[in-house]
Design a protein around this motif. Structure first.
Motif, PDB file in Angstrom:
ATOM      1  N   SER A  20       1.009  -1.271   0.006  1.00 39.77           N
ATOM      2  CA  SER A  20      -0.080   0.119  -0.085  1.00 39.77           C
ATOM      3  C   SER A  20       1.053   1.071  -0.052  1.00 39.77           C
ATOM      4  CB  SER A  20      -0.850   0.014   1.334  1.00 39.77           C
ATOM      5  OG  SER A  20      -1.801   1.172   1.165  1.00 39.77           O
ATOM      6  N   ALA A  21       1.182   1.736  -1.114  1.00 40.36           N
ATOM      7  CA  ALA A  21       2.360   2.774  -1.262  1.00 40.36           C
ATOM      8  C   ALA A  21       1.788   4.085  -0.627  1.00 40.36           C
ATOM      9  CB  ALA A  21       2.449   3.228  -2.962  1.00 40.36           C
ATOM     10  N   VAL A  22       2.833   4.703   0.021  1.00 35.77           N
ATOM     11  CA  VAL A  22       2.891   6.128   0.902  1.00 35.77           C
ATOM     12  C   VAL A  22       3.529   6.879   0.029  1.00 35.77           C
ATOM     13  CG1 VAL A  22       1.968   5.004   2.785  1.00 35.77           C
ATOM     14  CG2 VAL A  22       4.417   5.173   2.430  1.00 35.77           C
ATOM     15  N   PRO A  23       3.505   8.331  -0.062  1.00 34.63           N
ATOM     16  CA  PRO A  23       4.377   9.245  -0.671  1.00 34.63           C
ATOM     17  C   PRO A  23       5.776   9.135  -0.132  1.00 34.63           C
ATOM     18  CG  PRO A  23       2.320  10.479   0.006  1.00 34.63           C
ATOM     19  CD  PRO A  23       2.124   8.848   0.424  1.00 34.63           C
ATOM     20  N   SER A  24       6.163   8.754   1.025  1.00 33.20           N
ATOM     21  CA  SER A  24       7.521   8.860   1.538  1.00 33.20           C
ATOM     22  C   SER A  24       8.265   7.624   0.802  1.00 33.20           C
ATOM     23  CB  SER A  24       7.343   8.501   3.228  1.00 33.20           C
ATOM     24  OG  SER A  24       6.918   7.211   3.554  1.00 33.20           O
ATOM     25  N   GLN A  25       7.573   6.671   0.028  1.00 32.61           N
ATOM     26  CA  GLN A  25       8.270   5.743  -0.572  1.00 32.61           C
ATOM     27  C   GLN A  25       8.645   6.137  -2.114  1.00 32.61           C
ATOM     28  OE1 GLN A  25       5.060   2.806  -0.033  1.00 32.61           O
ATOM     29  NE2 GLN A  25       6.536   1.293   0.952  1.00 32.61           N
ATOM     30  N   THR A  26       8.373   7.418  -2.399  1.00 28.54           N
ATOM     31  CA  THR A  26       8.803   7.965  -3.554  1.00 28.54           C
ATOM     32  C   THR A  26      10.433   8.022  -3.597  1.00 28.54           C
ATOM     33  OG1 THR A  26       6.845   9.452  -3.986  1.00 28.54           O
ATOM     34  CG2 THR A  26       9.014  10.242  -4.645  1.00 28.54           C
ATOM     35  N   SER A  27      10.990   7.528  -4.651  1.00 24.91           N
ATOM     36  CA  SER A  27      12.372   7.418  -4.670  1.00 24.91           C
ATOM     37  C   SER A  27      12.870   6.876  -5.853  1.00 24.91           C
ATOM     38  CB  SER A  27      12.697   6.162  -3.315  1.00 24.91           C
ATOM     39  OG  SER A  27      14.008   6.269  -3.239  1.00 24.91           O
ATOM     40  N   VAL A  28      14.071   6.304  -6.070  1.00 22.30           N
ATOM     41  CA  VAL A  28      14.625   5.712  -7.163  1.00 22.30           C
ATOM     42  C   VAL A  28      15.125   4.365  -6.456  1.00 22.30           C
ATOM     43  CG1 VAL A  28      16.592   5.502  -8.870  1.00 22.30           C
ATOM     44  CG2 VAL A  28      15.693   7.742  -8.297  1.00 22.30           C
ATOM     45  N   TYR A  29      14.648   3.173  -7.039  1.00 21.76           N
ATOM     46  CA  TYR A  29      14.970   1.894  -6.497  1.00 21.76           C
ATOM     47  C   TYR A  29      16.028   1.124  -7.384  1.00 21.76           C
ATOM     48  CZ  TYR A  29      11.029   2.908  -3.072  1.00 21.76           C
ATOM     49  OH  TYR A  29      10.110   3.236  -2.518  1.00 21.76           O
ATOM     50  N   PHE A  30      16.906   0.698  -6.809  1.00 24.03           N
ATOM     51  CA  PHE A  30      17.989  -0.208  -7.496  1.00 24.03           C
ATOM     52  C   PHE A  30      18.043  -1.654  -6.888  1.00 24.03           C
ATOM     53  CE2 PHE A  30      20.386   2.592 -10.245  1.00 24.03           C
ATOM     54  CZ  PHE A  30      20.188   4.316  -9.354  1.00 24.03           C
ATOM     55  N   CYS A  31      18.078  -2.379  -7.819  1.00 20.04           N
ATOM     56  CA  CYS A  31      18.295  -3.850  -7.521  1.00 20.04           C
ATOM     57  C   CYS A  31      19.805  -4.286  -7.819  1.00 20.04           C
ATOM     58  CB  CYS A  31      17.602  -4.770  -8.481  1.00 20.04           C
ATOM     59  SG  CYS A  31      17.348  -6.539  -8.413  1.00 20.04           S
ATOM     60  N   ALA A  32      20.404  -5.128  -7.214  1.00 24.70           N
ATOM     61  CA  ALA A  32      21.776  -5.322  -7.362  1.00 24.70           C
ATOM     62  C   ALA A  32      21.997  -6.709  -7.182  1.00 24.70           C
ATOM     63  CB  ALA A  32      22.659  -4.797  -6.408  1.00 24.70           C
ATOM     64  N   SER A  33      23.110  -7.459  -7.677  1.00 25.60           N
ATOM     65  CA  SER A  33      23.264  -8.914  -7.582  1.00 25.60           C
ATOM     66  C   SER A  33      24.830  -9.049  -7.294  1.00 25.60           C
ATOM     67  CB  SER A  33      22.908  -9.606  -8.587  1.00 25.60           C
ATOM     68  OG  SER A  33      23.708  -9.486  -9.844  1.00 25.60           O
ATOM     69  N   SER A  34      25.087 -10.198  -7.039  1.00 31.03           N
ATOM     70  CA  SER A  34      26.403 -10.709  -6.667  1.00 31.03           C
ATOM     71  C   SER A  34      26.720 -12.039  -6.485  1.00 31.03           C
ATOM     72  CB  SER A  34      27.129 -10.102  -5.108  1.00 31.03           C
ATOM     73  OG  SER A  34      28.158 -10.400  -4.913  1.00 31.03           O
ATOM     74  N   THR A  35      27.777 -12.580  -6.876  1.00 27.92           N
ATOM     75  CA  THR A  35      28.242 -13.819  -6.835  1.00 27.92           C
ATOM     76  C   THR A  35      28.536 -14.613  -5.454  1.00 27.92           C
ATOM     77  OG1 THR A  35      30.405 -13.498  -7.135  1.00 27.92           O
ATOM     78  CG2 THR A  35      29.208 -13.727  -9.037  1.00 27.92           C
ATOM     79  N   GLY A  36      28.683 -13.338  -4.614  1.00 23.25           N
ATOM     80  CA  GLY A  36      29.204 -13.853  -3.365  1.00 23.25           C
ATOM     81  C   GLY A  36      30.425 -13.127  -3.064  1.00 23.25           C
ATOM     82  N   THR A  37      31.174 -12.714  -3.948  1.00 19.47           N
ATOM     83  CA  THR A  37      32.061 -11.810  -3.594  1.00 19.47           C
ATOM     84  C   THR A  37      31.734 -10.536  -3.214  1.00 19.47           C
ATOM     85  OG1 THR A  37      32.307 -10.595  -6.064  1.00 19.47           O
ATOM     86  CG2 THR A  37      33.526 -12.862  -5.696  1.00 19.47           C
ATOM     87  N   SER A  38      32.408  -9.518  -2.840  1.00 21.26           N
ATOM     88  CA  SER A  38      32.125  -8.313  -2.265  1.00 21.26           C
ATOM     89  C   SER A  38      31.718  -7.322  -3.311  1.00 21.26           C
ATOM     90  CB  SER A  38      33.397  -7.603  -1.769  1.00 21.26           C
ATOM     91  OG  SER A  38      34.422  -7.368  -2.471  1.00 21.26           O
ATOM     92  N   ILE A  39      31.844  -7.553  -4.854  1.00 17.17           N
ATOM     93  CA  ILE A  39      31.504  -6.916  -5.897  1.00 17.17           C
ATOM     94  C   ILE A  39      30.068  -7.160  -6.156  1.00 17.17           C
ATOM     95  CG2 ILE A  39      31.796  -6.205  -8.364  1.00 17.17           C
ATOM     96  CD1 ILE A  39      34.496  -6.881  -7.788  1.00 17.17           C
ATOM     97  N   GLN A  40      29.308  -5.695  -6.218  1.00 20.32           N
ATOM     98  CA  GLN A  40      27.622  -5.975  -6.503  1.00 20.32           C
ATOM     99  C   GLN A  40      27.425  -5.236  -7.951  1.00 20.32           C
ATOM    100  OE1 GLN A  40      24.983  -4.739  -3.545  1.00 20.32           O
ATOM    101  NE2 GLN A  40      26.137  -6.148  -1.950  1.00 20.32           N
ATOM    102  N   PHE A  41      26.647  -5.652  -8.712  1.00 15.48           N
ATOM    103  CA  PHE A  41      26.294  -5.235 -10.134  1.00 15.48           C
ATOM    104  C   PHE A  41      24.875  -4.715  -9.763  1.00 15.48           C
ATOM    105  CE2 PHE A  41      29.951  -6.902 -12.361  1.00 15.48           C
ATOM    106  CZ  PHE A  41      30.289  -7.946 -11.506  1.00 15.48           C
ATOM    107  N   PHE A  42      24.532  -3.617 -10.289  1.00 18.68           N
ATOM    108  CA  PHE A  42      23.433  -2.882 -10.360  1.00 18.68           C
ATOM    109  C   PHE A  42      22.796  -2.577 -11.575  1.00 18.68           C
ATOM    110  CE2 PHE A  42      23.522  -0.924  -6.016  1.00 18.68           C
ATOM    111  CZ  PHE A  42      24.650  -1.107  -5.569  1.00 18.68           C
ATOM    112  N   GLY A  43      21.381  -2.684 -11.402  1.00 21.03           N
ATOM    113  CA  GLY A  43      20.384  -2.529 -12.505  1.00 21.03           C
ATOM    114  C   GLY A  43      20.244  -1.130 -12.729  1.00 21.03           C
ATOM    115  N   PRO A  44      19.402  -0.693 -13.953  1.00 29.40           N
ATOM    116  CA  PRO A  44      19.549   0.611 -14.130  1.00 29.40           C
ATOM    117  C   PRO A  44      18.544   1.393 -13.141  1.00 29.40           C
ATOM    118  CG  PRO A  44      18.077  -0.859 -15.533  1.00 29.40           C
ATOM    119  CD  PRO A  44      18.796  -1.753 -14.609  1.00 29.40           C
TER     120      PRO A  44
END
Lengths: 111, 116
Positions: A80-104
């Protein structure tokens, strides 16, 4: 698909509506993450998943839920969306190393 | 909980000059990782450089280098020979090497503008 994709690119949503942000990766990464970016606050972790079938709460989980039914997909739901959830949302993934790859990213505006 | 602080909201530099972005962090851990990410106007998050805390040698990637001061908990980014394409928001980030491994904690960001 190459890397991480997110959908939609942007969305305007009325307060109280339910919304699912989609994230798909084709790199067979075990770990996946959701962050939100807000001006002056940087990126903050919402939820994460270390492997398919498991999820965990990040720094700002309230109002959000996730599921990880398989390796590739990690949707983020606003029940149930609220105005405070206005934001830019990023998804990221990792193989389990410390490096994460981000979506657009997805720009979400809740009115 | 770990915190990351970037005290410079905005910086500017002339093309071909050198600029240093500051970052401090707070942790009680001894094993961790530090990162600088670049976010150009396209919004894409791009990894610039990574430092492992157990390595004393400062990481370098072409024109980008860090000054890692573990005792002072400082992790600054130096960009040499600045280019117009370096214009972006830069984020410093921390990752624990322990139980919170995998979870990034970001600073507030520094907007860098490179002028011709």
């Amino acid at each position: 698909i190459a890397g991480i994709t997110q959908a939609p690119t942007s969305q305007i949503l009325a307060a109280g509506r339910r919304m699912t942000l989609r994230c798909t990766q084709d790199m067979r990464h075990n770990a996946m993450y959701w962050y939100r970016q807000d001006l002056g606050l940087g990126l903050r972790l919402i939820h994460y998943s270390n492997t398919a079938g498991t999820t965990g709460k990040g720094e700002v989980p309230d109002g959000y839920s996730v599921s990880r039914a398989n390796t590739d997909d990690f949707p983020l739901t606003l029940a149930s969306a609220v105005p405070s959830q206005t934001s830019v949302y990023f998804c990221a993934s990792s193989t389990g190393t410390s490096i994460q790859f981000f979506g657009p990213g997805t720009r979400l505006t809740v009115l | 909980a770990q915190t990351v602080t970037q005290s410079q909201p905005e910086m500017s530099v002339q093309e071909a000059e050198t600029v240093t972005l500051s970052c401090t962090y707070d942790t009680s851990e001894n094993n961790y990782y530090l990162f600088w990410y670049k976010q150009p106007p396209s919004r894409q998050m791009i990894l610039v450089i990574r430092q492992e805390a157990y390595k004393q040698q400062n990481a370098t990637e072409n024109r980008f280098s860090v000054n890692f001061q573990k005792a002072a908990k400082s992790f600054s980014l130096k960009i040499s020979d600045s280019q117009l394409g370096d214009t972006a928001m830069y984020f410093c980030a921390f990752m624990s090497g322990g139980t919170s491994y995998g979870k990034l904690t970001f600073g507030q960001g520094t907007i860098l503008t490179v002028h011709p």
